[in-house]
Structure formats: structure tokens, C-alpha cells
Enzyme design. Structure first.
Site, PDB file in Angstrom:
ATOM      1  CG  ASP A  17       3.804   8.538 -12.038  1.00  0.00           C
ATOM      2  OD1 ASP A  17       4.351   7.426 -11.859  1.00  0.00           O
ATOM      3  OD2 ASP A  17       3.465   9.277 -11.101  1.00  0.00           O
ATOM      4  CE  LYS A  39       6.614   6.800  -7.162  1.00  0.00           C
ATOM      5  NZ  LYS A  39       5.627   5.980  -7.864  1.00  0.00           N
ATOM      6  CG  ASP A  66       6.070   2.545  -6.558  1.00  0.00           C
ATOM      7  OD1 ASP A  66       5.884   1.639  -5.726  1.00  0.00           O
ATOM      8  OD2 ASP A  66       5.352   3.557  -6.650  1.00  0.00           O
ATOM      9  CE  LYS A  68       2.172   1.555  -4.469  1.00  0.00           C
ATOM     10  NZ  LYS A  68       2.846   2.352  -5.505  1.00  0.00           N
ATOM     11  CG  ASP A  71       2.819 -13.792  -6.410  1.00  0.00           C
ATOM     12  OD1 ASP A  71       2.481 -14.891  -5.950  1.00  0.00           O
ATOM     13  OD2 ASP A  71       2.653 -13.475  -7.602  1.00  0.00           O
ATOM     14  N   PRO A  73       6.054 -15.904  -1.137  1.00  0.00           N
ATOM     15  CG  PRO A  73       6.411 -16.406   1.140  1.00  0.00           C
ATOM     16  CD  PRO A  73       5.425 -16.619   0.005  1.00  0.00           C
ATOM     17  CB  THR A  75       6.443 -15.277  -6.789  1.00  0.00           C
ATOM     18  OG1 THR A  75       6.114 -16.640  -7.047  1.00  0.00           O
ATOM     19  CG2 THR A  75       6.216 -14.468  -8.047  1.00  0.00           C
ATOM     20  CB  THR A 130      -3.826   6.841   0.165  1.00  0.00           C
ATOM     21  OG1 THR A 130      -3.240   6.840  -1.127  1.00  0.00           O
ATOM     22  CG2 THR A 130      -2.740   6.909   1.209  1.00  0.00           C
ATOM     23  N   GLY A 220       5.436  13.834  -8.133  1.00  0.00           N
ATOM     24  CA  GLY A 220       5.425  13.629  -9.572  1.00  0.00           C
ATOM     25  C   GLY A 220       5.165  14.937 -10.281  1.00  0.00           C
ATOM     26  NE  ARG A 221      -0.169  14.287 -10.864  1.00  0.00           N
ATOM     27  CZ  ARG A 221      -1.359  13.890 -10.435  1.00  0.00           C
ATOM     28  NH1 ARG A 221      -2.423  14.094 -11.184  1.00  0.00           N
ATOM     29  NH2 ARG A 221      -1.465  13.294  -9.263  1.00  0.00           N
TER      30      ARG A 221
HETATM   31  O1  C5P Z   1       2.010  13.542  -9.427  1.00  0.00           O
HETATM   32  P1  C5P Z   1       1.947  13.164  -7.986  1.00  0.00           P
HETATM   33  O2  C5P Z   1       2.859  14.008  -7.108  1.00  0.00           O
HETATM   34  O3  C5P Z   1       0.547  13.095  -7.453  1.00  0.00           O
HETATM   35  O4  C5P Z   1       2.549  11.681  -7.957  1.00  0.00           O
HETATM   36  C1  C5P Z   1       2.667  10.981  -6.754  1.00  0.00           C
HETATM   37  C2  C5P Z   1       3.348   9.670  -6.977  1.00  0.00           C
HETATM   38  O5  C5P Z   1       3.285   8.943  -5.743  1.00  0.00           O
HETATM   39  C3  C5P Z   1       2.688   8.784  -8.028  1.00  0.00           C
HETATM   40  O6  C5P Z   1       3.725   8.006  -8.642  1.00  0.00           O
HETATM   41  C4  C5P Z   1       1.763   7.915  -7.215  1.00  0.00           C
HETATM   42  O7  C5P Z   1       1.550   6.651  -7.799  1.00  0.00           O
HETATM   43  C5  C5P Z   1       2.516   7.774  -5.906  1.00  0.00           C
HETATM   44  N1  C5P Z   1       1.657   7.534  -4.752  1.00  0.00           N
HETATM   45  C6  C5P Z   1       0.671   8.413  -4.325  1.00  0.00           C
HETATM   46  N2  C5P Z   1      -0.104   8.141  -3.234  1.00  0.00           N
HETATM   47  C7  C5P Z   1       0.095   7.012  -2.575  1.00  0.00           C
HETATM   48  C8  C5P Z   1       1.086   6.126  -2.970  1.00  0.00           C
HETATM   49  C9  C5P Z   1       1.855   6.422  -4.078  1.00  0.00           C
HETATM   50  O8  C5P Z   1       0.454   9.451  -4.919  1.00  0.00           O
HETATM   51  N3  C5P Z   1      -0.633   6.789  -1.497  1.00  0.00           N
END
Ligand code: C5P
Length: 248
Positions: A17, A39, A66, A68, A71, A73, A75, A130, A220-221
Site C-alpha cells: 500500500d 497486491k 485489487d 474492486k 460498474d 457488465p 465496463t 468491513t 500489509g503493514r
Molecule cells: O496493513 P494491513 O495488513 O492492515 O493491510 C490490509 C490490506 O487488506 C489493505 O490493502 C487493505 O486495503 C485490505 N483490506 C482490509 N480489510 C478489508 C478489505 C481489504 O484491510 N475488509
């Protein structure tokens, strides 16, 4: 459904990210061979486009785009076809776009991959974001509980030939109960025990997510902000391997 990942390491997805190509490439180099996929999402792709995507892909890890998509179908089919031509291995769309949109995406994934001579990307459906509370859903005319709506959309996606559902650790049980193994589950919101939560309010450990039935884990982090991302990935893969052995 497409084959599930063969190893614990292949089940890990690293979310890169950032809007900076140099940063994404540095993470992708450190993590290629240590995770199943990397991703990039709308943040990176809007800033850096296909060139940025290609620079990250050149690091060697399969790519998860990713975006998401949501739109009409025609497109969405165009977007998915373009993603398949780029060589994405996983692509996301919103199940709330409906059965015709998802079916068009499925056909476009196949056609794009055939045209590119590449494997068909897996299509992943997002159900209810979420970030939405029950009140938020009511405000947009959706009075059912978030879980009811998640299961409804997951079933619709499975029926449209979508390969996997993106869901929170807390939704795994309800989707598995309704659909068994008809769809794979790709699960973000994962934090290794002891790591910083960031803005994830209700995170689950990698082992807990695997025991609950997750197929792929998105992080991610915990990977990108680790002092040594490769070592962090190896430690998480070991935890996943232990949990998988306990489940098998
Ligand atoms: O850094 P972290 O582990 O929180 O990153 C989670 C990744 O998953 C991010 O790219 C975030 O956009 C994605 N994501 C999420 N929760 C969701 C859907 C996607 O954290 N419900």
C-alpha cells in the site's frame, strides 16, 4: 474452483500500500519467493498505472490487482480483460454489481488470458465492505444484518462462477457454513500476535484465520513495516504451516 495454494508461504499475500513505485518495488523484491502474491490496489494503480504494475511484477511475485471493480457488465468486462492482459493472477470486483456483471467478468478473464497466452486470473468478490456498520447499510437501503448480506452476496458470486470471496476473519464461519468449499476465502485483517494493530480494530492471528478456514491471508503493514520483511514473512509462514497441520 481453482487449485488452492500448495504451501504455507503460497497462502500469504503482501499488500503493497503505497503510491511510490520505488517503495513498492523494494517491498516486492524483499518478499518475492517469501509470499504467494503481492497486491497493489487503486491507490498504487491510479498513481503509477501499468508501468508501475510492470515494475512490481518484474520482481517475480504473482500479482494481485485489487481494483474492486463495480460498474455495468460491459465496463467491468473491459477492466477485467485489461487486468488479464497485464498478467494479474487475482482481480477483485464487488459482488453487489450483480450476476450479469460477475458473469461478464468471468468471460472477460477467460478471453483476456487466452489472448495474452497467460493463465486466467482468479476473480475475487468483495461482499460488504468491513468499514460499513449496520447503520451505514440501513442508510443505503439494506436493512438486513451485515452477515446475512455477506452470505447472500457470497452465494450469488459462487453461482456466477467467481473463484473466491474476500472476507473478514469473522465472516469465515458463516460463509463456509452456507457454501462449504464452493469458494475459496481470501482474508485480510490479520495481525501476528504482538504486532501493531494500526487501524484494524478486530484483527485475528494468522493461525486463528487458518484454523477458521481461510485459504489466503492478506497482510500489509505486518510485512511492509517489519524491520526485515522477508524474516517476518518466514515467521508467519511457519505459523500458518503449524495451523494447517493442526487442521489437516
Ligand atoms: O496493513 P494491513 O495488513 O492492515 O493491510 C490490509 C490490506 O487488506 C489493505 O490493502 C487493505 O486495503 C485490505 N483490506 C482490509 N480489510 C478489508 C478489505 C481489504 O484491510 N475488509
Amino acid at each position: 474452483m481453482l487449485p488452492l495454494p500448495a504451501s504455507a508461504q503460497a497462502r500469504l499475500i503482501a499488500a503493497l500500500d503505497t503510491t511510490e513505485t520505488a517503495q513498492a518495488v523494494s517491498w516486492a523484491r524483499a518478499l518475492a519467493g517469501r509470499v504467494g502474491l503481492v497486491k497493489v490496489g487503486m491507490e498504487f494503480f491510479t498513481a503509477r498505472g501499468p508501468e508501475g504494475f510492470a515494475a512490481v511484477a518484474a520482481c517475480g511475485a504473482p500479482m494481485f490487482l485489487d481494483m474492486k471493480f463495480h460498474d455495468i457488465p460491459n465496463t467491468v468486462a473491459g477492466g477485467v480483460r485489461a487486468a488479464a492482459l497485464l498478467g494479474a493472477s487475482m482481480v477483485t470486483l464487488h459482488a453487489s454489481g450483480g450476476p450479469a456483471m460477475m458473469a461478464a467478468a468471468r468471460e472477460a478473464a477467460q478471453a483476456g488470458a487466452r489472448a495474452a497466452g497467460k493463465p486466467r486470473p482468479m476473480l475475487l468478490a468483495v461482499t460488504v465492505l468491513t468499514s460499513l456498520s449496520a447503520e451505514d447499510m440501513e442508510a443505503v437501503g439494506q436493512p438486513d444484518s451485515p452477515t446475512t448480506q455477506v452470505v447472500r452476496l457470497a452465494r450469488l458470486a459462487a453461482e456466477a462462477g467467481i473463484d473466491a470471496i474476500v472476507c473478514s476473519p469473522h465472516e469465515i464461519g458463516a460463509i463456509r457454513a452456507a457454501l462449504g468449499r464452493r469458494v475459496a476465502l481470501v482474508v485480510p485483517g490479520i495481525r501476528p500476535a504482538g504486532s501493531a494493530m494500526g487501524d484494524q480494530k478486530r484483527a485475528t492471528t494468522p493461525g486463528e484465520a487458518v484454523r477458521a478456514g481461510a485459504d489466503w491471508l492478506v497482510m500489509g503493514r505486518p510485512l511492509t513495516q517489519a524491520a526485515d520483511p522477508a524474516a517476518a514473512a518466514a515467521a508467519i509462514a511457519a505459523e500458518v504451516a503449524g495451523a494447517s497441520a493442526a487442521v489437516a
